[in-house]
Design an enzyme around this catalytic site. Sequence first.
Site, PDB file in Angstrom:
ATOM      1  N   LYS A  14       0.828  -1.213   0.000  1.00  0.00           N
ATOM      2  CA  LYS A  14       0.000   0.000   0.000  1.00  0.00           C
ATOM      3  C   LYS A  14       0.863   1.263   0.000  1.00  0.00           C
ATOM      4  O   LYS A  14       0.602   2.184  -0.774  1.00  0.00           O
ATOM      5  CB  LYS A  14      -0.930   0.019   1.225  1.00  0.00           C
ATOM      6  CG  LYS A  14      -1.892  -1.159   1.295  1.00  0.00           C
ATOM      7  CD  LYS A  14      -2.883  -1.018   2.443  1.00  0.00           C
ATOM      8  CE  LYS A  14      -2.269  -1.025   3.826  1.00  0.00           C
ATOM      9  NZ  LYS A  14      -1.677  -2.306   4.239  1.00  0.00           N
ATOM     10  N   ARG A  89      -9.650   0.833   8.689  1.00  0.00           N
ATOM     11  CA  ARG A  89      -9.277  -0.538   9.045  1.00  0.00           C
ATOM     12  C   ARG A  89     -10.353  -1.234   9.856  1.00  0.00           C
ATOM     13  O   ARG A  89     -10.165  -2.404  10.239  1.00  0.00           O
ATOM     14  CB  ARG A  89      -7.983  -0.504   9.872  1.00  0.00           C
ATOM     15  CG  ARG A  89      -6.704  -0.769   9.075  1.00  0.00           C
ATOM     16  CD  ARG A  89      -5.541  -0.519  10.015  1.00  0.00           C
ATOM     17  NE  ARG A  89      -4.348  -1.268   9.744  1.00  0.00           N
ATOM     18  CZ  ARG A  89      -3.252  -0.720   9.215  1.00  0.00           C
ATOM     19  NH1 ARG A  89      -3.233   0.510   8.806  1.00  0.00           N
ATOM     20  NH2 ARG A  89      -2.164  -1.452   9.081  1.00  0.00           N
ATOM     21  N   ARG A 128      11.453  -6.069   5.092  1.00  0.00           N
ATOM     22  CA  ARG A 128      11.332  -4.644   5.436  1.00  0.00           C
ATOM     23  C   ARG A 128      11.861  -4.400   6.850  1.00  0.00           C
ATOM     24  O   ARG A 128      12.516  -3.390   7.107  1.00  0.00           O
ATOM     25  CB  ARG A 128       9.863  -4.201   5.342  1.00  0.00           C
ATOM     26  CG  ARG A 128       9.681  -2.716   5.626  1.00  0.00           C
ATOM     27  CD  ARG A 128       8.259  -2.267   5.371  1.00  0.00           C
ATOM     28  NE  ARG A 128       7.351  -2.687   6.419  1.00  0.00           N
ATOM     29  CZ  ARG A 128       6.035  -2.504   6.381  1.00  0.00           C
ATOM     30  NH1 ARG A 128       5.480  -1.935   5.334  1.00  0.00           N
ATOM     31  NH2 ARG A 128       5.268  -2.891   7.367  1.00  0.00           N
ATOM     32  N   ARG A 134      11.722  -1.148  11.449  1.00  0.00           N
ATOM     33  CA  ARG A 134      10.386  -0.907  12.012  1.00  0.00           C
ATOM     34  C   ARG A 134      10.123  -1.927  13.102  1.00  0.00           C
ATOM     35  O   ARG A 134      10.205  -3.135  12.857  1.00  0.00           O
ATOM     36  CB  ARG A 134       9.324  -1.003  10.897  1.00  0.00           C
ATOM     37  CG  ARG A 134       8.530   0.272  10.751  1.00  0.00           C
ATOM     38  CD  ARG A 134       7.552   0.158   9.639  1.00  0.00           C
ATOM     39  NE  ARG A 134       6.294  -0.445  10.081  1.00  0.00           N
ATOM     40  CZ  ARG A 134       5.162  -0.360   9.397  1.00  0.00           C
ATOM     41  NH1 ARG A 134       5.133   0.286   8.260  1.00  0.00           N
ATOM     42  NH2 ARG A 134       4.065  -0.931   9.839  1.00  0.00           N
ATOM     43  N   ARG A 145      -0.405  -9.042  13.497  1.00  0.00           N
ATOM     44  CA  ARG A 145      -0.993  -8.022  12.620  1.00  0.00           C
ATOM     45  C   ARG A 145      -1.868  -8.689  11.550  1.00  0.00           C
ATOM     46  O   ARG A 145      -2.915  -8.155  11.174  1.00  0.00           O
ATOM     47  CB  ARG A 145       0.109  -7.183  11.975  1.00  0.00           C
ATOM     48  CG  ARG A 145       0.752  -6.251  12.987  1.00  0.00           C
ATOM     49  CD  ARG A 145       2.033  -5.651  12.486  1.00  0.00           C
ATOM     50  NE  ARG A 145       1.817  -4.774  11.358  1.00  0.00           N
ATOM     51  CZ  ARG A 145       2.766  -4.423  10.503  1.00  0.00           C
ATOM     52  NH1 ARG A 145       3.993  -4.893  10.645  1.00  0.00           N
ATOM     53  NH2 ARG A 145       2.499  -3.615   9.521  1.00  0.00           N
TER      54      ARG A 145
HETATM   55  P1  AMP Z   1       0.808   0.537   8.851  1.00  0.00           P
HETATM   56  O1  AMP Z   1       1.969   1.443   8.684  1.00  0.00           O
HETATM   57  O2  AMP Z   1      -0.391   0.981   8.065  1.00  0.00           O
HETATM   58  O3  AMP Z   1       1.145  -0.916   8.629  1.00  0.00           O
HETATM   59  O4  AMP Z   1       0.353   0.651  10.382  1.00  0.00           O
HETATM   60  C1  AMP Z   1       1.210   0.297  11.442  1.00  0.00           C
HETATM   61  C2  AMP Z   1       0.409   0.159  12.736  1.00  0.00           C
HETATM   62  O5  AMP Z   1      -0.235   1.395  13.053  1.00  0.00           O
HETATM   63  C3  AMP Z   1      -0.725  -0.855  12.682  1.00  0.00           C
HETATM   64  O6  AMP Z   1      -0.274  -2.163  12.952  1.00  0.00           O
HETATM   65  C4  AMP Z   1      -1.654  -0.321  13.772  1.00  0.00           C
HETATM   66  O7  AMP Z   1      -1.164  -0.629  15.064  1.00  0.00           O
HETATM   67  C5  AMP Z   1      -1.529   1.169  13.590  1.00  0.00           C
HETATM   68  N1  AMP Z   1      -2.519   1.695  12.633  1.00  0.00           N
HETATM   69  C6  AMP Z   1      -2.269   2.270  11.413  1.00  0.00           C
HETATM   70  N2  AMP Z   1      -3.409   2.645  10.813  1.00  0.00           N
HETATM   71  C7  AMP Z   1      -4.416   2.295  11.648  1.00  0.00           C
HETATM   72  C8  AMP Z   1      -5.831   2.388  11.606  1.00  0.00           C
HETATM   73  N3  AMP Z   1      -6.457   2.931  10.547  1.00  0.00           N
HETATM   74  N4  AMP Z   1      -6.541   1.911  12.652  1.00  0.00           N
HETATM   75  C9  AMP Z   1      -5.936   1.378  13.729  1.00  0.00           C
HETATM   76  N5  AMP Z   1      -4.611   1.240  13.841  1.00  0.00           N
HETATM   77  C10 AMP Z   1      -3.846   1.692  12.821  1.00  0.00           C
END
Ligand code: AMP
Length: 194
Positions: A14, A89, A128, A134, A145
């Site tokens: 994404k 989400r 990654r 990260r 996740r």
């Molecule tokens: P990402 O970078 O999108 O993979 O997000 C990393 C982490 O941030 C996720 O595993 C969640 O803990 C949190 N996170 C990101 N976006 C959301 C969302 N829309 N709702 C809830 N948690 C989020």
Amino acid sequence: MLNLILFGPPGSGKGTQSAKLIQRYDLQHISTGDLLREETANGTPLGMEAKKFMDQGQLVPDAVVIGMIGSRLDAQTGSSGFIFDGFPRTGAQAAALDDLLRQKNTEIDLLLSLEVPEAELKRRLLHRGELSGRSDDNEAIIDKRIVEYKAKTEPVAAYYAQQQKLVRVKGDGDIEATFKLLEQEIDQLIKPAL
Ligand code: AMP
């Protein structure tokens, strides 16, 4: 305005595809993961609260994420549209996004769902983790996740399918191949307006 959601499990590409799409279609990129990491890095109360969940591979509570998106959208004026990456989400987030966009007299046009087999997701995320450091890209957290994704996020696709806005795109090819597929879908959508 053109408002897109780039949807898919962690590791589906994404972020990578959003970066390419915002250039191609002159859109604003809104990634809740990036915004939350920014808050965490700045040590804000919101960031500190979010970090507890992110480090465990769990979703941050809806109220926190929805509030953050609300202020972000309010700060944007004169945009030609948005790409939402990693948001919504949950069903509650999807409903809140509809409301926020309605207040701006606009709506989601398309949800593009990147489809990638689980083994490939894990391979990409571990890679990654090695490159980026990260903290949530290690094997135990990756598994959590993916479980969170299946339980809480995957059902969001059905919400948009009901509105005839869901398009599934094969996301396990290379970056350019996936980008072409996304481009085809978006061009098909905007062609009448060209
Ligand atoms: P990402 O970078 O999108 O993979 O997000 C990393 C982490 O941030 C996720 O595993 C969640 O803990 C949190 N996170 C990101 N976006 C959301 C969302 N829309 N709702 C809830 N948690 C989020």
